[in-house]
Scaffold this motif. Structure first.
Motif, PDB file in Angstrom:
ATOM      1  N   LEU A  17       2.380   1.574  13.818  1.00  0.00           N
ATOM      2  CA  LEU A  17       1.765   0.744  12.784  1.00  0.00           C
ATOM      3  C   LEU A  17       0.333   1.187  12.508  1.00  0.00           C
ATOM      4  CD1 LEU A  17       3.084  -2.801  13.752  1.00  0.00           C
ATOM      5  CD2 LEU A  17       3.490  -1.618  11.600  1.00  0.00           C
ATOM      6  N   ASN A  18      -0.396   1.551  13.562  1.00  0.00           N
ATOM      7  CA  ASN A  18      -1.767   2.016  13.371  1.00  0.00           C
ATOM      8  C   ASN A  18      -1.820   3.332  12.598  1.00  0.00           C
ATOM      9  OD1 ASN A  18      -3.134  -0.081  14.622  1.00  0.00           O
ATOM     10  ND2 ASN A  18      -2.968   0.832  16.647  1.00  0.00           N
ATOM     11  N   ALA A  19      -0.775   4.142  12.714  1.00  0.00           N
ATOM     12  CA  ALA A  19      -0.771   5.452  12.061  1.00  0.00           C
ATOM     13  C   ALA A  19      -0.267   5.396  10.625  1.00  0.00           C
ATOM     14  CB  ALA A  19       0.090   6.427  12.865  1.00  0.00           C
ATOM     15  N   LEU A  20       0.417   4.301  10.250  1.00  0.00           N
ATOM     16  CA  LEU A  20       0.953   4.213   8.893  1.00  0.00           C
ATOM     17  C   LEU A  20      -0.175   4.048   7.880  1.00  0.00           C
ATOM     18  CD1 LEU A  20       4.079   1.966   9.537  1.00  0.00           C
ATOM     19  CD2 LEU A  20       4.080   4.367   8.857  1.00  0.00           C
TER      20      LEU A  20
ATOM     21  N   MET B 264      -2.421   3.097   4.413  1.00  0.00           N
ATOM     22  CA  MET B 264      -2.807   1.823   3.818  1.00  0.00           C
ATOM     23  C   MET B 264      -1.801   1.372   2.768  1.00  0.00           C
ATOM     24  SD  MET B 264      -5.392   0.793   5.398  1.00  0.00           S
ATOM     25  CE  MET B 264      -5.622  -0.620   4.330  1.00  0.00           C
ATOM     26  N   SER B 265      -1.125   2.305   2.134  1.00  0.00           N
ATOM     27  CA  SER B 265      -0.120   1.921   1.127  1.00  0.00           C
ATOM     28  C   SER B 265       0.995   1.105   1.780  1.00  0.00           C
ATOM     29  CB  SER B 265       0.445   3.155   0.436  1.00  0.00           C
ATOM     30  OG  SER B 265       1.084   4.017   1.370  1.00  0.00           O
ATOM     31  N   PHE B 266       1.360   1.441   3.024  1.00  0.00           N
ATOM     32  CA  PHE B 266       2.362   0.655   3.741  1.00  0.00           C
ATOM     33  C   PHE B 266       1.828  -0.741   4.033  1.00  0.00           C
ATOM     34  CE2 PHE B 266       3.687  -1.009   7.864  1.00  0.00           C
ATOM     35  CZ  PHE B 266       5.061  -1.111   7.695  1.00  0.00           C
ATOM     36  N   HIS B 267       0.624  -0.823   4.589  1.00  0.00           N
ATOM     37  CA  HIS B 267       0.068  -2.124   4.973  1.00  0.00           C
ATOM     38  C   HIS B 267      -0.231  -2.993   3.760  1.00  0.00           C
ATOM     39  CE1 HIS B 267      -0.233  -1.389   9.287  1.00  0.00           C
ATOM     40  NE2 HIS B 267      -0.604  -0.159   8.997  1.00  0.00           N
ATOM     41  N   ASP B 268      -0.504  -2.374   2.625  1.00  0.00           N
ATOM     42  CA  ASP B 268      -0.774  -3.157   1.418  1.00  0.00           C
ATOM     43  C   ASP B 268       0.457  -3.925   0.950  1.00  0.00           C
ATOM     44  OD1 ASP B 268      -3.367  -2.327   1.363  1.00  0.00           O
ATOM     45  OD2 ASP B 268      -3.066  -0.743  -0.133  1.00  0.00           O
TER      46      ASP B 268
ATOM     47  N   ASP C  99      13.336  -0.418  11.616  1.00  0.00           N
ATOM     48  CA  ASP C  99      12.929  -0.351  10.216  1.00  0.00           C
ATOM     49  C   ASP C  99      11.465   0.081  10.089  1.00  0.00           C
ATOM     50  OD1 ASP C  99      13.107  -0.955   7.332  1.00  0.00           O
ATOM     51  OD2 ASP C  99      11.760  -2.610   7.826  1.00  0.00           O
ATOM     52  N   VAL C 100      10.605  -0.433  10.962  1.00  0.00           N
ATOM     53  CA  VAL C 100       9.190  -0.037  10.935  1.00  0.00           C
ATOM     54  C   VAL C 100       9.016   1.379  11.476  1.00  0.00           C
ATOM     55  CG1 VAL C 100       6.891  -0.533  11.850  1.00  0.00           C
ATOM     56  CG2 VAL C 100       8.352  -2.406  11.080  1.00  0.00           C
ATOM     57  N   LEU C 101       9.676   1.676  12.601  1.00  0.00           N
ATOM     58  CA  LEU C 101       9.515   2.996  13.210  1.00  0.00           C
ATOM     59  C   LEU C 101      10.054   4.116  12.324  1.00  0.00           C
ATOM     60  CD1 LEU C 101      10.422   2.200  16.930  1.00  0.00           C
ATOM     61  CD2 LEU C 101       8.161   2.700  15.986  1.00  0.00           C
ATOM     62  N   ASP C 102      11.006   3.784  11.443  1.00  0.00           N
ATOM     63  CA  ASP C 102      11.545   4.792  10.528  1.00  0.00           C
ATOM     64  C   ASP C 102      10.658   5.015   9.308  1.00  0.00           C
ATOM     65  OD1 ASP C 102      13.669   5.336  12.132  1.00  0.00           O
ATOM     66  OD2 ASP C 102      15.109   4.086  11.051  1.00  0.00           O
ATOM     67  N   GLU C 103       9.626   4.164   9.159  1.00  0.00           N
ATOM     68  CA  GLU C 103       8.685   4.380   8.057  1.00  0.00           C
ATOM     69  C   GLU C 103       7.949   5.708   8.278  1.00  0.00           C
ATOM     70  OE1 GLU C 103       7.680   2.934   5.265  1.00  0.00           O
ATOM     71  OE2 GLU C 103       9.043   1.196   5.292  1.00  0.00           O
ATOM     72  N   ARG C 104       7.943   6.520   7.276  1.00  0.00           N
ATOM     73  CA  ARG C 104       7.312   7.836   7.388  1.00  0.00           C
ATOM     74  C   ARG C 104       5.797   7.710   7.395  1.00  0.00           C
ATOM     75  NH1 ARG C 104       5.542  11.835   3.870  1.00  0.00           N
ATOM     76  NH2 ARG C 104       6.052  10.496   2.086  1.00  0.00           N
ATOM     77  N   ILE C 105       5.159   8.367   8.343  1.00  0.00           N
ATOM     78  CA  ILE C 105       3.696   8.406   8.380  1.00  0.00           C
ATOM     79  C   ILE C 105       3.235   9.399   7.332  1.00  0.00           C
ATOM     80  CG2 ILE C 105       1.677   8.913   9.806  1.00  0.00           C
ATOM     81  CD1 ILE C 105       3.300   8.153  12.239  1.00  0.00           C
TER      82      ILE C 105
ATOM     83  N   LEU D  39      -7.903   7.685   4.170  1.00  0.00           N
ATOM     84  CA  LEU D  39      -7.007   6.551   4.310  1.00  0.00           C
ATOM     85  C   LEU D  39      -5.816   6.750   3.377  1.00  0.00           C
ATOM     86  CD1 LEU D  39      -9.533   3.582   4.460  1.00  0.00           C
ATOM     87  CD2 LEU D  39      -8.404   4.760   6.355  1.00  0.00           C
ATOM     88  N   ARG D  40      -6.031   7.541   2.346  1.00  0.00           N
ATOM     89  CA  ARG D  40      -4.969   7.962   1.442  1.00  0.00           C
ATOM     90  C   ARG D  40      -5.196   9.435   1.105  1.00  0.00           C
ATOM     91  NH1 ARG D  40      -2.912   3.003  -0.496  1.00  0.00           N
ATOM     92  NH2 ARG D  40      -4.443   1.315  -0.429  1.00  0.00           N
ATOM     93  N   ASP D  41      -4.138  10.099   0.691  1.00  0.00           N
ATOM     94  CA  ASP D  41      -4.239  11.466   0.192  1.00  0.00           C
ATOM     95  C   ASP D  41      -3.930  11.456  -1.301  1.00  0.00           C
ATOM     96  OD1 ASP D  41      -4.987  12.776   2.488  1.00  0.00           O
ATOM     97  OD2 ASP D  41      -2.928  13.224   3.116  1.00  0.00           O
TER      98      ASP D  41
END
Length: 597
Positions: A126-129, A131-135, A338-344, A411-413
């Motif tokens: 979660l810390n590595a995901l 900001m677009s994910f957390h938004d 579901d969270v762990l499969d989110e791509r960093i 924080l974003r690319d």
């Protein structure tokens, strides 16, 4: 994807969870093997437990049918047999208890270790995901996944799956033994199973469905509670207590209703199973007694039969008892995966290298950025900032000011284009080495519920000395008020620094940025919301912090922009105009459109 609505349908979710964490499980193979051995031994002792009683009953019945003189002569041997059987029963029960203890400890310890690692992995992910994910995710729901869902898996693994497996092994062993004793009587027992399966399949389907609904309601409750409790000032200022209480109460009531419904269904299945057990016991007692009278079965063997029957149906009751837990665990496992499969998204490519010491020359080259496809935030932006230059980034809300700064610290690319520092493309540099050389002071500075000393020290990636912490606090103008607190630098702050005033929080945040000693500083509305006196103090601290450093000042206050070397006006993701303050801003502080350079 459709959610499974039966216990059998929930098992693939648990298998997928176990497969996902197979490496963590493999690390505990010794404990798991030892626990499995203890489980098999416990089942074996459970199968042996009725037999001492059976021998005693057969011996007593045989002795009661013999002549008086023979009975008196055999009294000593009978007493010895009864003593041996009683002692054997005690030994069997003690060994079974020991094996059960070892099994529980081994599986519990292994399960806790695995799930502790799972929780750490989930939190790190979660810390590595980005900001677009957390938004787009609700904080309360994510907190529930880290805490509640992992706990639910732990509960299912230790208190449901292990006992259920043990009872099913016991059931299989007992069916084998009673079939060897009397296969006809065993058929009487087996004939009850189709009836149980018919009832349980229908009810477990409803139990799983209700349990999943309850888990979803619990996640919504956590999200609502997190949002309201973290915004208590707004809640009370706008008198929203009753409205939010109504929303919370409605969700809470739905969770309660689902929980009660699941309990009723489970209890109903357990009681129906009890009735089936009673019917099977009555049939076995009737036909078994007939077998005893005809000499095909001894009274002791009938006792074993009845004891096994009572014990053998315990797994069936446990299926009802544990169905809800296993269903919730399956849902929780899916939510974690579901969270762990989110791509960093923001990662170091294989060719990334540590960043050199930055001088602070920042350049944006044809940068495009969109949070959602078809809704660009930055549109082909080009901008160059010289080393040590103080730049005001102004413009209406939604023009892309904060987005621009999120690109600087990665924080974003960007979707297209490049962001360079000192000529280096940021995507070619490692994240840690880049972010280490950038300090940020936000409008609402986030402080942690730890000591002031620790909050300041968090600004440095390396260990810092007390002298460095004091120097940073003095630069930020925070030292005087800190030493006036009861515990000075060891004062523990409330959550989000709520025990301090806004100006005090900002000055500690400035000290945290100062101890980082970064060549690039970003001030994102750092003076907004402060009273004039506090603003003057904080502004002086910011001036000391940013002296000689490349500084981005994101602000809506155009008068504050006059203190900068360069003013950049953004509008709809593009540079509308830029230049010296006297070129871009007129005497009233308004932007002069058309002076772009």
């Amino acid at each position: 994807m459709a959610r499974p609505t039966t216990l059998h349908g929930a098992l693939p979710g648990l298998r997928a969870t176990a497969h996902r964490f197979r490496d963590h499980i493999g690390e505990q193979r010794r404990l798991l093997v030892l626990g499995l051995i203890a489980l098999i031994a416990e089942v074996g002792f459970r199968l042996l437990e009725p037999w001492p009683l059976a021998y005693v009953i057969d011996a007593v019945v045989a002795a009661s049918g013999s002549e008086l003189a023979t009975r008196q002569a055999d009294l000593g041997s009978m007493t010895l047999l009864i003593g041996v059987c009683a002692g054997g029963l005690v030994v069997i029960v003690a060994l079974r208890a020991l094996m059960s203890y070892l099994m529980t400890i081994c599986f519990a310890l292994a399960g806790n270790r695995v799930l502790t690692r799972v929780r750490s992995e989930l939190y790190a992910h979660l810390n590595a995901l980005s900001m677009s994910f957390h938004d787009r995710r609700r904080t309360g729901d994510l907190v529930t996944r880290v805490t509640g869902d992992v706990g639910r898996l732990q509960e299912a693994a230790v208190t449901a799956m292990v006992p259920l497996v043990g009872n099913l092994l016991t059931l299989g062993g007992m069916l084998v033994v009673i079939a060897l004793l009397d296969w006809q009587l065993a058929l009487v027992v087996v004939v009850v199973f189709p009836t149980f399966l018919l009832i349980s399949t229908r009810l477990t389907k409803r139990i799983v469905r209700v349990s999943r609904g309850q888990r979803s309601a619990e996640g919504n409750l956590a999200s609502l509670a997190t949002e309201s409790l973290s915004s208590m000032a707004v809640v009370q200022s706008y008198s929203l207590e009753s409205r939010l209480q109504e929303r919370f109460g409605g969700s809470n009531q739905r969770s309660l209703a689902d929980g009660v419904k699941a309990k009723k269904l489970s209890a109903g299945l357990e009681r129906k199973t009890d009735v089936l057990v009673g019917i099977a016991t009555g049939l076995v007692l009737f036909f078994g007694a007939h077998q005893v009278l005809t000499g095909k079965l001894t009274p002791g063997e009938l006792t074993v039969f009845l004891t096994y029957l009572k014990t053998a149906f315990k797994p069936l009751r446990d299926i009802a008892k544990y169905t809800g837990r296993i269903a919730k665990a399956s849902a929780s496992g899916e939510r974690i995966i579901d969270v762990l499969d989110e791509r960093i998204e923001i990662i170091d490519p294989s060719w990334a290298r540590p960043a050199p010491a930055f001088r602070g020359y920042v350049r944006f080259e044809d940068v495009h950025l969109a949070y959602r496809p078809g809704h660009p935030v930055l549109r082909g932006l080009n901008l160059s900032i010289q080393c040590g230059q103080r730049v005001a980034v102004v413009g209406p809300s939604g023009s892309g000011k904060s987005s621009l700064m999120s690109l600087v610290c990665r924080l974003r690319d960007p979707d297209y284009g490049r962001v360079r520092i000192d000529g280096h493309d940021l995507t070619d540099l490692t994240l840690a080495s880049t972010r280490r050389q950038i300090s940020i002071v936000l409008q609402e500075s986030m402080l942690f519920a730890t000591s002031i000393r620790d909050n300041i020290a968090l600004g440095s990636p390396e260990a810092v000395t007390d002298e460095q912490i004091l120097a940073a606090a003095r630069l930020a103008g925070a030292h005087d008020f800190i030493i006036g607190l009861p515990d000075g630098y060891d004062t523990v702050l409330g959550e989000r620094g709520a025990t301090l005033s806004g100006g005090q929080r900002q000055r500690i945040a400035i000290a945290r940025a100062a101890i980082r000693d970064a060549p690039i500083v970003i001030l994102d509305e750092a003076l907004t919301g402060l009273d004039p006196d506090t603003e003057t103090e904080v502004k002086a601290a910011l001036d000391r912090l940013t002296r000689g450093r490349t500084t981005f000042v994101i602000t809506h206050d155009l008068q504050s922009a006059r203190d900068c070397d360069l003013v950049v006006w953004l509008d709809r993701g593009q540079v509308l105009t830029s230049g010296r303050p006297d070129e871009v801003l007129n005497a009233s502080g308004d932007v002069v459109v058309g002076s772009s350079r």
